[in-house]
Design a protein around this motif. Structure first.
Motif, PDB file in Angstrom:
ATOM      1  N   ILE A   1      14.924  -8.027  -7.045  1.00 11.15           N
ATOM      2  CA  ILE A   1      16.194  -8.666  -6.876  1.00 11.15           C
ATOM      3  C   ILE A   1      16.964  -7.953  -5.801  1.00 11.15           C
ATOM      4  O   ILE A   1      16.979  -6.592  -5.848  1.00 11.15           O
ATOM      5  N   GLY A   2      17.746  -8.818  -4.865  1.00 12.94           N
ATOM      6  CA  GLY A   2      18.400  -8.134  -3.842  1.00 12.94           C
ATOM      7  C   GLY A   2      19.092  -9.040  -3.036  1.00 12.94           C
ATOM      8  O   GLY A   2      18.628 -10.131  -2.708  1.00 12.94           O
ATOM      9  N   SER A   3      19.467  -8.611  -1.754  1.00 13.94           N
ATOM     10  CA  SER A   3      20.049  -9.481  -0.750  1.00 13.94           C
ATOM     11  C   SER A   3      18.585  -9.755   0.332  1.00 13.94           C
ATOM     12  O   SER A   3      17.743  -8.855   0.142  1.00 13.94           O
ATOM     13  N   ASN A   4      18.896 -11.087   0.787  1.00 14.81           N
ATOM     14  CA  ASN A   4      17.619 -11.295   1.670  1.00 14.81           C
ATOM     15  C   ASN A   4      17.534 -10.351   2.752  1.00 14.81           C
ATOM     16  O   ASN A   4      16.416 -10.094   3.315  1.00 14.81           O
ATOM     17  N   LYS A   5      18.471  -9.725   3.296  1.00 16.33           N
ATOM     18  CA  LYS A   5      18.595  -8.611   4.341  1.00 16.33           C
ATOM     19  C   LYS A   5      17.798  -7.494   4.144  1.00 16.33           C
ATOM     20  O   LYS A   5      16.942  -6.887   4.783  1.00 16.33           O
ATOM     21  N   ASP A   6      18.078  -7.019   2.727  1.00 16.32           N
ATOM     22  CA  ASP A   6      17.422  -5.892   2.108  1.00 16.32           C
ATOM     23  C   ASP A   6      16.007  -6.005   1.906  1.00 16.32           C
ATOM     24  O   ASP A   6      14.753  -5.306   2.013  1.00 16.32           O
ATOM     25  N   LEU A   7      15.631  -7.362   1.267  1.00 19.80           N
ATOM     26  CA  LEU A   7      14.190  -7.738   1.075  1.00 19.80           C
ATOM     27  C   LEU A   7      13.481  -7.935   2.432  1.00 19.80           C
ATOM     28  O   LEU A   7      12.083  -7.682   2.344  1.00 19.80           O
ATOM     29  N   GLN A   8      14.092  -8.280   3.432  1.00 20.23           N
ATOM     30  CA  GLN A   8      13.151  -8.310   4.679  1.00 20.23           C
ATOM     31  C   GLN A   8      12.545  -6.803   5.243  1.00 20.23           C
ATOM     32  O   GLN A   8      11.650  -6.681   5.641  1.00 20.23           O
ATOM     33  N   ARG A   9      13.377  -5.677   4.548  1.00 22.94           N
ATOM     34  CA  ARG A   9      12.945  -4.451   4.930  1.00 22.94           C
ATOM     35  C   ARG A   9      11.709  -3.936   4.222  1.00 22.94           C
ATOM     36  O   ARG A   9      11.367  -2.698   4.414  1.00 22.94           O
ATOM     37  N   LEU A  10      11.334  -4.761   2.992  1.00 28.77           N
ATOM     38  CA  LEU A  10      10.304  -4.164   2.028  1.00 28.77           C
ATOM     39  C   LEU A  10       8.802  -4.018   3.179  1.00 28.77           C
ATOM     40  O   LEU A  10       8.693  -4.911   3.802  1.00 28.77           O
ATOM     41  N   PRO A  11       8.179  -3.108   2.883  1.00 25.95           N
ATOM     42  CA  PRO A  11       7.142  -3.247   3.859  1.00 25.95           C
ATOM     43  C   PRO A  11       5.693  -3.830   3.196  1.00 25.95           C
ATOM     44  O   PRO A  11       4.834  -3.391   2.694  1.00 25.95           O
ATOM     45  N   ILE A  12       5.968  -5.237   3.361  1.00 33.92           N
ATOM     46  CA  ILE A  12       4.924  -5.978   2.927  1.00 33.92           C
ATOM     47  C   ILE A  12       4.313  -6.857   3.977  1.00 33.92           C
ATOM     48  O   ILE A  12       4.919  -6.899   5.058  1.00 33.92           O
TER      49      ILE A  12
ATOM     50  N   PRO B   1      11.485   3.928 -15.289  1.00 25.12           N
ATOM     51  CA  PRO B   1      11.507   4.761 -13.917  1.00 25.12           C
ATOM     52  C   PRO B   1      10.148   5.567 -13.939  1.00 25.12           C
ATOM     53  O   PRO B   1       9.691   5.874 -12.613  1.00 25.12           O
ATOM     54  N   ASN B   2       9.467   5.557 -14.883  1.00 29.81           N
ATOM     55  CA  ASN B   2       8.122   6.658 -14.782  1.00 29.81           C
ATOM     56  C   ASN B   2       6.787   5.752 -14.677  1.00 29.81           C
ATOM     57  O   ASN B   2       5.757   6.365 -14.538  1.00 29.81           O
ATOM     58  N   LEU B   3       7.100   4.519 -14.514  1.00 29.41           N
ATOM     59  CA  LEU B   3       5.793   3.579 -14.450  1.00 29.41           C
ATOM     60  C   LEU B   3       5.288   3.754 -12.825  1.00 29.41           C
ATOM     61  O   LEU B   3       6.057   3.449 -11.881  1.00 29.41           O
ATOM     62  N   LYS B   4       4.135   3.818 -13.012  1.00 28.43           N
ATOM     63  CA  LYS B   4       3.250   3.930 -11.523  1.00 28.43           C
ATOM     64  C   LYS B   4       2.980   2.578 -11.280  1.00 28.43           C
ATOM     65  O   LYS B   4       2.512   1.722 -12.123  1.00 28.43           O
ATOM     66  N   LEU B   5       3.218   2.158  -9.901  1.00 27.90           N
ATOM     67  CA  LEU B   5       2.838   1.043  -9.222  1.00 27.90           C
ATOM     68  C   LEU B   5       1.503   1.121  -8.725  1.00 27.90           C
ATOM     69  O   LEU B   5       1.355   2.118  -8.088  1.00 27.90           O
ATOM     70  N   HIS B   6       0.681  -0.049  -8.466  1.00 25.95           N
ATOM     71  CA  HIS B   6      -0.707  -0.236  -7.979  1.00 25.95           C
ATOM     72  C   HIS B   6      -0.809  -1.107  -7.147  1.00 25.95           C
ATOM     73  O   HIS B   6      -0.320  -2.282  -7.347  1.00 25.95           O
ATOM     74  N   LYS B   7      -1.360  -0.945  -6.056  1.00 24.90           N
ATOM     75  CA  LYS B   7      -1.396  -1.785  -4.816  1.00 24.90           C
ATOM     76  C   LYS B   7      -2.377  -2.981  -5.433  1.00 24.90           C
ATOM     77  O   LYS B   7      -3.259  -3.046  -6.356  1.00 24.90           O
TER      78      LYS B   7
ATOM     79  N   GLU C   1       0.983  -1.304  -0.097  1.00 25.20           N
ATOM     80  CA  GLU C   1       0.027  -0.126   0.154  1.00 25.20           C
ATOM     81  C   GLU C   1       0.781   1.211  -0.206  1.00 25.20           C
ATOM     82  O   GLU C   1       0.342   2.128  -0.654  1.00 25.20           O
ATOM     83  N   GLU C   2       1.965   1.374   0.652  1.00 30.81           N
ATOM     84  CA  GLU C   2       3.032   2.279   0.804  1.00 30.81           C
ATOM     85  C   GLU C   2       3.400   2.832  -0.524  1.00 30.81           C
ATOM     86  O   GLU C   2       4.045   3.980  -0.735  1.00 30.81           O
ATOM     87  N   PHE C   3       3.541   1.873  -1.614  1.00 28.88           N
ATOM     88  CA  PHE C   3       4.075   2.013  -2.931  1.00 28.88           C
ATOM     89  C   PHE C   3       3.016   2.629  -3.920  1.00 28.88           C
ATOM     90  O   PHE C   3       3.094   2.884  -4.987  1.00 28.88           O
ATOM     91  N   HIS C   4       1.671   2.502  -3.493  1.00 23.97           N
ATOM     92  CA  HIS C   4       0.401   2.534  -4.289  1.00 23.97           C
ATOM     93  C   HIS C   4       0.615   4.073  -4.914  1.00 23.97           C
ATOM     94  O   HIS C   4       0.741   5.046  -4.283  1.00 23.97           O
ATOM     95  N   GLY C   5       0.566   4.083  -6.360  1.00 24.04           N
ATOM     96  CA  GLY C   5       0.402   5.431  -6.953  1.00 24.04           C
ATOM     97  C   GLY C   5       1.739   6.209  -7.157  1.00 24.04           C
ATOM     98  O   GLY C   5       1.694   7.216  -7.824  1.00 24.04           O
TER      99      GLY C   5
ATOM    100  N   THR D   1       5.549   6.424  -8.924  1.00 22.26           N
ATOM    101  CA  THR D   1       6.590   5.818  -9.824  1.00 22.26           C
ATOM    102  C   THR D   1       7.737   5.044  -9.253  1.00 22.26           C
ATOM    103  O   THR D   1       7.959   5.333  -8.105  1.00 22.26           O
ATOM    104  N   ILE D   2       8.413   4.129 -10.018  1.00 18.13           N
ATOM    105  CA  ILE D   2       9.667   3.553  -9.499  1.00 18.13           C
ATOM    106  C   ILE D   2      10.680   4.623  -9.306  1.00 18.13           C
ATOM    107  O   ILE D   2      11.493   4.286  -8.334  1.00 18.13           O
ATOM    108  N   ALA D   3      10.859   5.484 -10.126  1.00 17.80           N
ATOM    109  CA  ALA D   3      11.812   6.509  -9.792  1.00 17.80           C
ATOM    110  C   ALA D   3      11.422   7.431  -8.434  1.00 17.80           C
ATOM    111  O   ALA D   3      12.418   7.603  -7.577  1.00 17.80           O
ATOM    112  N   GLU D   4      10.184   7.524  -8.142  1.00 21.18           N
ATOM    113  CA  GLU D   4       9.627   8.284  -6.661  1.00 21.18           C
ATOM    114  C   GLU D   4      10.260   7.153  -5.654  1.00 21.18           C
ATOM    115  O   GLU D   4      10.652   7.757  -4.426  1.00 21.18           O
ATOM    116  N   LEU D   5      10.087   5.975  -5.652  1.00 16.66           N
ATOM    117  CA  LEU D   5      10.367   5.136  -4.334  1.00 16.66           C
ATOM    118  C   LEU D   5      11.660   5.005  -4.248  1.00 16.66           C
ATOM    119  O   LEU D   5      12.370   4.670  -2.979  1.00 16.66           O
TER     120      LEU D   5
END
Length: 223
Positions: free
Chosen positions: A212-223, A199-205, A164-168, A170-174
């Motif tokens: 792709i990334g390290s498991n440590k960083d993936l754990q930090r995603l707000p999901i 980068p200008n693509l908007k994400l939707h909930k 939900e935090e990423f809704h609306g 763009t990839i660049a904004e995030l």
């Protein structure tokens, strides 16, 4: 053996317990030619009845002659699924590698078992129970994860629902790379994905993104 549509790869699975049956069934569904073997005649008969392998034969895989007569040494890949019988598993792996099979995958039931399998030549050792346990733990703690592929013990590719935090946004904004150390490989909904999204693509909930990334960083995603 008849020719295959998918690169002529042929697989032999030695050991027709739950893991061996699952491997046979999956490869057979994908259109590959699969030979299943087990020392237990009932398990061989069940595989033939269920039609989850192209062929199935009863044999003692600790006997090199039996393996040779069944044509096991001619296969591109041999999967040794005798996880709970350590001695038989190791002897079989040794027999198959000494006969020159190019790619041998062996199931291990413990860390020591795995080390012994590597010592006798297994090209890849798998720990199905451990891997299933890890996958379940990830699913329980991160329910928005749809799929996961571990590149190595520290890095993964995951398919997650857009939070939900990423809704609306763009990839660049995030600024995922700067904020989380992650890269988005694809964004999509259902079966359709856009690879390397702009980068200008908007994400939707509710839609999915592959990250792709390290498991440590993936754990930090707000999901």
């Amino acid at each position: 053996m008849s020719n295959l549509n998918q690169g002529n790869r042929q697989f032999a699975v030695i050991g027709l317990g739950r893991f061996g049956r699952a491997v046979c069934g999956s490869l057979h569904k994908m259109g590959y030619e699969v030979l299943g073997t087990d020392i237990d005649e009932k398990l061989v008969a069940q595989v033939l009845t269920d039609r989850i392998a192209s062929h199935a034969v009863q044999l003692d895989s600790t006997e090199p002659t039996a393996l040779k007569e069944a044509g096991i040494f001619e296969f591109d890949t041999v999967i040794i699924a005798i996880g709970n019988f350590l001695q038989e598993s190791i002897i079989t792996t040794l027999n198959v590698k000494e006969a020159g099979v190019a790619h041998v995958v062996a199931k291990a039931s413990s860390e020591i078992h795995g080390k012994l399998l590597e010592r006798v030549g297994a090209d890849r050792v798998v720990f199905p129970e451990y891997e299933a346990g890890c996958a379940l733990a990830h699913t329980l703690t991160k329910p928005a994860i749809l799929d996961r592929f571990d590149l190595d013990p520290d890095n993964s590719i995951v398919e997650v629902l857009v939070p939900e935090e990423f809704h609306g946004k763009t990839i660049a904004e995030l600024q995922l790379r700067n904020r989380y150390g992650l890269n988005i490989l694809a964004v999509g909904e259902g079966e359709k994905f856009e690879i390397n999204p702009l980068p200008n693509l908007k994400l939707h909930k509710g839609t999915a993104m592959v990250v792709i990334g390290s498991n440590k960083d993936l754990q930090r995603l707000p999901i």
